[in-house]
Scaffold this motif. Sequence first.
Motif, short mmCIF file in Angstrom:
data_model
loop_
_atom_site.label_atom_id
_atom_site.label_comp_id
_atom_site.label_asym_id
_atom_site.label_seq_id
_atom_site.Cartn_x
_atom_site.Cartn_y
_atom_site.Cartn_z
N HIS A 85 -29.28 59.21 -75.43
CA HIS A 85 -28.82 60.51 -74.85
C HIS A 85 -29.04 60.33 -73.17
N LYS A 86 -27.91 60.41 -72.61
CA LYS A 86 -27.69 60.43 -71.12
C LYS A 86 -28.44 59.39 -70.59
N GLY A 87 -28.13 58.36 -71.39
CA GLY A 87 -28.54 56.63 -70.80
C GLY A 87 -30.05 56.76 -71.03
N ASN B 263 -36.91 59.66 -82.57
CA ASN B 263 -36.84 60.89 -83.18
C ASN B 263 -37.48 61.00 -84.52
N HIS B 264 -38.46 61.79 -84.87
CA HIS B 264 -39.24 61.71 -85.59
C HIS B 264 -38.73 62.17 -87.27
N GLY B 265 -37.56 62.58 -87.11
CA GLY B 265 -36.94 63.07 -88.54
C GLY B 265 -36.47 61.84 -89.07
N THR B 266 -35.35 62.25 -90.02
CA THR B 266 -34.63 61.03 -90.56
C THR B 266 -33.18 61.25 -90.21
N VAL B 267 -32.53 60.37 -90.37
CA VAL B 267 -31.27 60.40 -90.05
C VAL B 267 -30.32 61.79 -90.43
N ASN B 268 -30.84 61.76 -91.88
CA ASN B 268 -30.03 63.12 -92.56
C ASN B 268 -31.01 64.26 -92.42
N ASN B 269 -32.31 64.29 -91.62
CA ASN B 269 -32.98 65.20 -91.38
C ASN B 269 -33.14 65.46 -90.21
N ASP C 245 -39.60 64.47 -79.59
CA ASP C 245 -38.93 63.25 -79.36
C ASP C 245 -39.55 62.46 -78.35
N ARG C 246 -39.83 61.21 -78.36
CA ARG C 246 -40.44 60.58 -77.52
C ARG C 246 -39.70 59.67 -76.74
N LYS C 247 -39.69 59.37 -75.43
CA LYS C 247 -38.93 58.43 -74.83
C LYS C 247 -39.34 57.16 -74.89
N LEU C 248 -38.31 56.25 -74.82
CA LEU C 248 -38.64 54.64 -74.73
C LEU C 248 -38.36 54.11 -73.54
N LEU C 249 -39.03 53.30 -72.89
CA LEU C 249 -38.95 52.71 -71.74
C LEU C 249 -38.25 51.48 -71.99
N LEU C 250 -37.06 51.19 -71.46
CA LEU C 250 -36.50 50.04 -71.47
C LEU C 250 -35.55 49.98 -70.23
N GLU D 287 -26.34 50.46 -76.65
CA GLU D 287 -25.41 51.51 -76.72
C GLU D 287 -24.36 50.84 -77.27
N ALA D 288 -23.90 49.65 -77.00
CA ALA D 288 -22.60 49.09 -77.30
C ALA D 288 -22.82 48.39 -78.98
N LYS D 289 -23.79 47.96 -79.38
CA LYS D 289 -24.10 47.45 -80.54
C LYS D 289 -24.06 49.06 -81.84
#
Length: 98
Positions: free
Chosen positions: A47-49, A54-60, A66-71, A80-82
């Motif tokens: 989201h926005k780069g 997200n601790h839910g599931t893709v369907n839930n 939510d917790r930000k990952l540092l990459l 993002e391309a993948k």
Amino acid sequence: AELKNRQAYYDYFIDIKYDAGIVLLGTEVKSLRQGKASFNDSYCIIHKGEVWVNHGTVNNHDSLRDRKLLLEKREIRKIEAKLKEKGYTLIPLRIYFN
């Protein structure tokens, strides 16, 4: 300490792995130290780069915080391309804590 998402290896073909830092609150660090974290139903979104767990599931989408990952930005662009290719999902496989 290390926690693994073992179910992910049964549910998905693992194509590419990345190591990332994660932004946590003090209480979350305490839970990790005690081995009380659970992330089996988690998935990641961009989201926005920025990459977020997200601790839910893709369907839930009823998720906990939510917790930000540092990459690095170039890694995020590759991910993002993948994700735009059919069938790709970004999921956390393990959490390790020193």
